[in-house]
Enzyme design. Structure first.
Site, PDB file in Angstrom:
ATOM      1  N   TYR A  79      17.764  40.249 -31.255  1.00  0.00           N
ATOM      2  CA  TYR A  79      18.745  41.317 -31.520  1.00  0.00           C
ATOM      3  C   TYR A  79      18.677  41.735 -32.991  1.00  0.00           C
ATOM      4  O   TYR A  79      18.706  42.929 -33.313  1.00  0.00           O
ATOM      5  CB  TYR A  79      20.140  40.812 -31.146  1.00  0.00           C
ATOM      6  CG  TYR A  79      21.263  41.816 -31.310  1.00  0.00           C
ATOM      7  CD1 TYR A  79      21.261  43.021 -30.632  1.00  0.00           C
ATOM      8  CD2 TYR A  79      22.352  41.527 -32.150  1.00  0.00           C
ATOM      9  CE1 TYR A  79      22.308  43.926 -30.779  1.00  0.00           C
ATOM     10  CE2 TYR A  79      23.407  42.424 -32.291  1.00  0.00           C
ATOM     11  CZ  TYR A  79      23.380  43.626 -31.609  1.00  0.00           C
ATOM     12  OH  TYR A  79      24.414  44.515 -31.754  1.00  0.00           O
ATOM     13  N   SER A 103      24.354  47.157 -36.926  1.00  0.00           N
ATOM     14  CA  SER A 103      25.152  45.929 -36.835  1.00  0.00           C
ATOM     15  C   SER A 103      24.962  45.185 -38.148  1.00  0.00           C
ATOM     16  O   SER A 103      23.994  45.425 -38.878  1.00  0.00           O
ATOM     17  CB  SER A 103      24.619  45.063 -35.684  1.00  0.00           C
ATOM     18  OG  SER A 103      25.189  43.777 -35.709  1.00  0.00           O
TER      19      SER A 103
END
Ligand SMILES: NC(=O)c1ccc[n+]([C@@H]2O[C@H](COP(=O)([O-])OP(=O)(O)OC[C@H]3O[C@@H](n4cnc5c(N)ncnc54)[C@H](OP(=O)(O)O)[C@@H]3O)[C@@H](O)[C@H]2O)c1
Length: 248
Positions: free
Chosen positions: A147, A134
């Site tokens: 995250y 990501s």
């Protein structure tokens, strides 16, 4: 490597994984779709002709067993480590360690378990390992700590492996998307459809699953001597994790 290439795609019950299975099947690849929800995998198999295995990829023994069954049907040329996701937006001061552990397991250990299980055959015959990290694996943002930490860790698996396997016929590819509007990612993260919808509110055109699947498939279909180490893919309306153009 065989003429017809064979891929294992994790997190294939929805979103980017599902779109990757569809795209690879359209190119004639054999594909094994993997996730926990068997009913969704079955429907995908009926639609695309892929094979599937239902498995909780956090369980290393279950992954070993699944891999034995996949390899019994033939070798695997590519593994797309796509299973993952975020939980919550707590700031570090309020963070729950159990939630951070859950994100680490969901993003890092799932990829590690699958990579370890399929790597031996790839080292012998050649193969490709793709990691869906990501832009959260490249930079942080407030409320993203758990995250961001997990995606940085997942990215480090890729970067370390590329060094450990240099000279061997295994490509190590990282795809790092920015904002992708998939049906479940923000819903799982935030817990309600209303909160999930707000993430994309006013954004002209967030990426969709197919955009990221296209990027994955492009890297897999380069000539064998070309390794796309890392590709960041964002919508035009997004410049950083936090700087997003929104229409009123
Ligand atoms: N959407 C975004 O904005 C975005 C941006 C950057 C990166 N990413 C990353 O790209 C990947 C795919 O994103 P997405 O939006 O398509 O996510 P998603 O819609 O939330 O799908 C996640 C997939 O992972 C599977 N999964 C989760 N835990 C699993 C486990 N323990 N064992 C097996 N499968 C598991 C889920 O299937 P089951 O529930 O059926 O197991 C599902 O198929 C993720 O790694 C995500 O972190 C997403």
């Amino acid at each position: 490597m065989s003429e017809t290439r064979r891929a294992v795609v994790t997190g294939a019950s929805t979103g980017i994984g599902e779109a990757t299975v569809e795209g690879l099947r359209a190119l004639g690849w054999e594909v094994v779709a993997v996730a926990r929800r068997e009913d969704r995998l079955k429907a995908l198999a009926e639609r695309t002709g892929c094979d599937y295995r239902a498995c909780d990829l956090r369980d290393a023994e279950a992954v070993e067993e699944m891999t034995r069954s996949i390899l019994a049907d033939g070798p695997v040329d590519a593994l797309v480590n796509n299973a993952g996701g975020a939980i919550g937006v707590d700031q570090v001061a309020e963070a729950d360690p159990a939630v951070w552990s859950a994100m680490y397991e969901r993003n890092v250990l799932t990829a590690l378990n699958c990579t370890r299980a399929l790597l031996p055959g790839m080292r012998e015959r050649g193969g490709d390992l793709v990691f869906l990290t990501s832009t959260a694996g490249h930079d942080t943002y407030p409320g993203g700590g758990g995250y961001v930490a997990a995606k940085h860790a997942e990215r480090i698996i890729a970067n370390t492996l590329r060094q450990e396997l240099v000279g061997e016929p295994v490509r190590i590819i990282e795809i790092a998307p920015g904002m992708v509007k998939t049906p479940e990612f923000s819903l799982n993260r935030l817990g309600s459809q209303e909160a999930a919808d707000k993430v994309y509110e006013g954004v002209a055109e967030p990426l969709v699953a197919r955009d990221v699947a296209d990027a994955i498939i492009w890297t897999l279909t380069r000539p064998r001597h070309v390794n796309i180490d890392s590709m960041i893919v964002r919508p035009v309306a997004q410049a950083t994790n936090t700087l997003v153009a929104r229409e009123d």
